[in-house]
Design a protein around this motif. Structure first.
Motif, mmCIF file in Angstrom:
data_model
loop_
_atom_site.group_PDB
_atom_site.id
_atom_site.type_symbol
_atom_site.label_atom_id
_atom_site.label_comp_id
_atom_site.label_asym_id
_atom_site.label_seq_id
_atom_site.Cartn_x
_atom_site.Cartn_y
_atom_site.Cartn_z
ATOM 1 N N GLN A 66 47.582 60.455 23.690
ATOM 2 C CA GLN A 66 47.597 60.814 25.110
ATOM 3 C C GLN A 66 48.036 62.266 25.297
ATOM 4 O O GLN A 66 47.450 63.007 26.098
ATOM 5 N N ALA A 67 49.040 62.687 24.559
ATOM 6 C CA ALA A 67 49.508 64.081 24.644
ATOM 7 C C ALA A 67 48.407 65.030 24.182
ATOM 8 O O ALA A 67 48.196 66.085 24.793
ATOM 9 N N ASN A 68 47.714 64.671 23.124
ATOM 10 C CA ASN A 68 46.612 65.492 22.621
ATOM 11 C C ASN A 68 45.500 65.593 23.666
ATOM 12 O O ASN A 68 44.932 66.662 23.871
ATOM 13 N N GLU A 69 45.203 64.490 24.327
ATOM 14 C CA GLU A 69 44.169 64.491 25.369
ATOM 15 C C GLU A 69 44.571 65.397 26.531
ATOM 16 O O GLU A 69 43.757 66.176 27.026
ATOM 17 N N LYS A 70 45.824 65.318 26.951
ATOM 18 C CA LYS A 70 46.294 66.184 28.038
ATOM 19 C C LYS A 70 46.232 67.652 27.629
ATOM 20 O O LYS A 70 45.832 68.505 28.418
ATOM 21 N N ASP A 140 52.860 68.899 30.527
ATOM 22 C CA ASP A 140 52.378 67.531 30.713
ATOM 23 C C ASP A 140 52.271 66.803 29.378
ATOM 24 O O ASP A 140 52.669 65.646 29.254
ATOM 25 N N ALA A 141 51.718 67.488 28.384
ATOM 26 C CA ALA A 141 51.575 66.889 27.058
ATOM 27 C C ALA A 141 52.950 66.611 26.446
ATOM 28 O O ALA A 141 53.190 65.545 25.874
ATOM 29 N N PHE A 142 53.866 67.552 26.573
ATOM 30 C CA PHE A 142 55.202 67.369 26.020
ATOM 31 C C PHE A 142 55.942 66.248 26.732
ATOM 32 O O PHE A 142 56.724 65.525 26.112
ATOM 33 N N ASP A 143 55.693 66.089 28.030
ATOM 34 C CA ASP A 143 56.355 65.041 28.795
ATOM 35 C C ASP A 143 55.991 63.656 28.246
ATOM 36 O O ASP A 143 56.840 62.769 28.175
ATOM 37 N N VAL A 144 54.737 63.478 27.857
ATOM 38 C CA VAL A 144 54.315 62.212 27.266
ATOM 39 C C VAL A 144 55.097 61.947 25.976
ATOM 40 O O VAL A 144 55.616 60.851 25.753
ATOM 41 N N VAL A 145 55.195 62.963 25.135
ATOM 42 C CA VAL A 145 55.924 62.823 23.870
ATOM 43 C C VAL A 145 57.415 62.596 24.138
ATOM 44 O O VAL A 145 58.053 61.752 23.500
ATOM 45 N N ARG A 146 57.968 63.324 25.089
ATOM 46 C CA ARG A 146 59.387 63.168 25.425
ATOM 47 C C ARG A 146 59.680 61.748 25.904
ATOM 48 O O ARG A 146 60.685 61.147 25.511
ATOM 49 N N GLN A 147 58.789 61.194 26.729
ATOM 50 C CA GLN A 147 58.991 59.829 27.214
ATOM 51 C C GLN A 147 58.969 58.827 26.058
ATOM 52 O O GLN A 147 59.754 57.879 26.023
ATOM 53 N N ARG A 148 58.081 59.053 25.094
ATOM 54 C CA ARG A 148 58.000 58.147 23.951
ATOM 55 C C ARG A 148 59.241 58.270 23.065
ATOM 56 O O ARG A 148 59.757 57.276 22.567
ATOM 57 N N ILE A 149 59.727 59.494 22.893
ATOM 58 C CA ILE A 149 60.952 59.692 22.122
ATOM 59 C C ILE A 149 62.115 58.980 22.807
ATOM 60 O O ILE A 149 62.922 58.309 22.152
ATOM 61 N N GLN A 150 62.194 59.085 24.122
ATOM 62 C CA GLN A 150 63.258 58.412 24.866
ATOM 63 C C GLN A 150 63.144 56.902 24.714
ATOM 64 O O GLN A 150 64.153 56.208 24.548
ATOM 65 N N ALA A 151 61.927 56.370 24.733
ATOM 66 C CA ALA A 151 61.728 54.935 24.534
ATOM 67 C C ALA A 151 62.186 54.515 23.141
ATOM 68 O O ALA A 151 62.810 53.457 22.975
ATOM 69 N N ASN A 152 61.899 55.348 22.134
ATOM 70 C CA ASN A 152 62.355 55.048 20.770
ATOM 71 C C ASN A 152 63.881 55.043 20.698
ATOM 72 O O ASN A 152 64.472 54.170 20.061
ATOM 73 N N VAL A 153 64.513 56.012 21.331
ATOM 74 C CA VAL A 153 65.978 56.072 21.338
ATOM 75 C C VAL A 153 66.539 54.829 22.026
ATOM 76 O O VAL A 153 67.513 54.217 21.549
ATOM 77 N N ASP A 154 65.935 54.419 23.132
ATOM 78 C CA ASP A 154 66.389 53.220 23.849
ATOM 79 C C ASP A 154 66.241 51.971 22.981
ATOM 80 O O ASP A 154 67.128 51.114 22.958
ATOM 81 N N GLU A 155 65.107 51.862 22.253
ATOM 82 C CA GLU A 155 64.889 50.709 21.375
ATOM 83 C C GLU A 155 65.936 50.656 20.271
ATOM 84 O O GLU A 155 66.494 49.598 19.987
#
Length: 163
Positions: A66-70, A140-155
């Protein structure tokens, strides 16, 4: 009694040869180390931690795609806008060049000077616009990656809190 010993020795030799045949891999097995790997993976129970790990990896990959697409869409927008800017500048210069013949040379130079100044200012504004478009795209692309990193940290945090 000698025949009994010979028979027992034959049985021991035969059984050790049979076990050696099953223990010794064939040349085909040695050349194909992945033989049966698909069956082993299909029979693997992934309901526990491994399943969660695979799901997390899938989500990571989806976020990167998704980040690559953005990023790609942003690059396309920048190139499209840059093309529009170049076409506009060329049309403007062509119009100015057509309007000049047959007039006073000093007046033509004054118009060219003014057109050059306007073009320079427009080029600076265009560069700023293109930089903003590129920055927004990358944000926008970095925001997608940042959200995924945050989800990983939460998990990981949830997993550590359970234990």
């Amino acid at each position: 009694m000698a025949t009994a010993k010979k028979a027992a020795a034959k049985k021991t030799t035969a059984s050790s040869t049979a076990s050696a045949k099953t223990a010794m891999p064939t040349a085909a097995d040695m050349l194909n180390p992945l033989k049966g790997m698909a069956d082993k993976l299909q029979n693997l129970n992934l309901t526990g931690g491994a399943g969660k790990l695979l799901e997390s990896g899938r989500k990571d990959l989806a976020a990167l795609m998704q980040a690559n697409e953005k990023s790609y869409q942003g690059l396309q927008t920048v190139v499209q806008r840059q093309t529009e800017m170049i076409k506009s500048a060329i049309a403007e210069w062509q119009t100015a060049a057509k309007a000049m013949p047959g007039k006073d040379p000093k007046e033509n130079l004054a118009k060219l000077d003014e057109l050059g100044r306007q073009s320079f200012q427009r080029a600076i504004d265009d560069i700023k616009e293109l930089a903003n478009l590129a920055a927004k795209s990358q944000a926008d692309a970095f925001d997608v990656v940042r959200q995924r990193i945050q989800a990983n940290v939460d998990e990981v945090t949830k997993l550590l809190q359970r234990k």
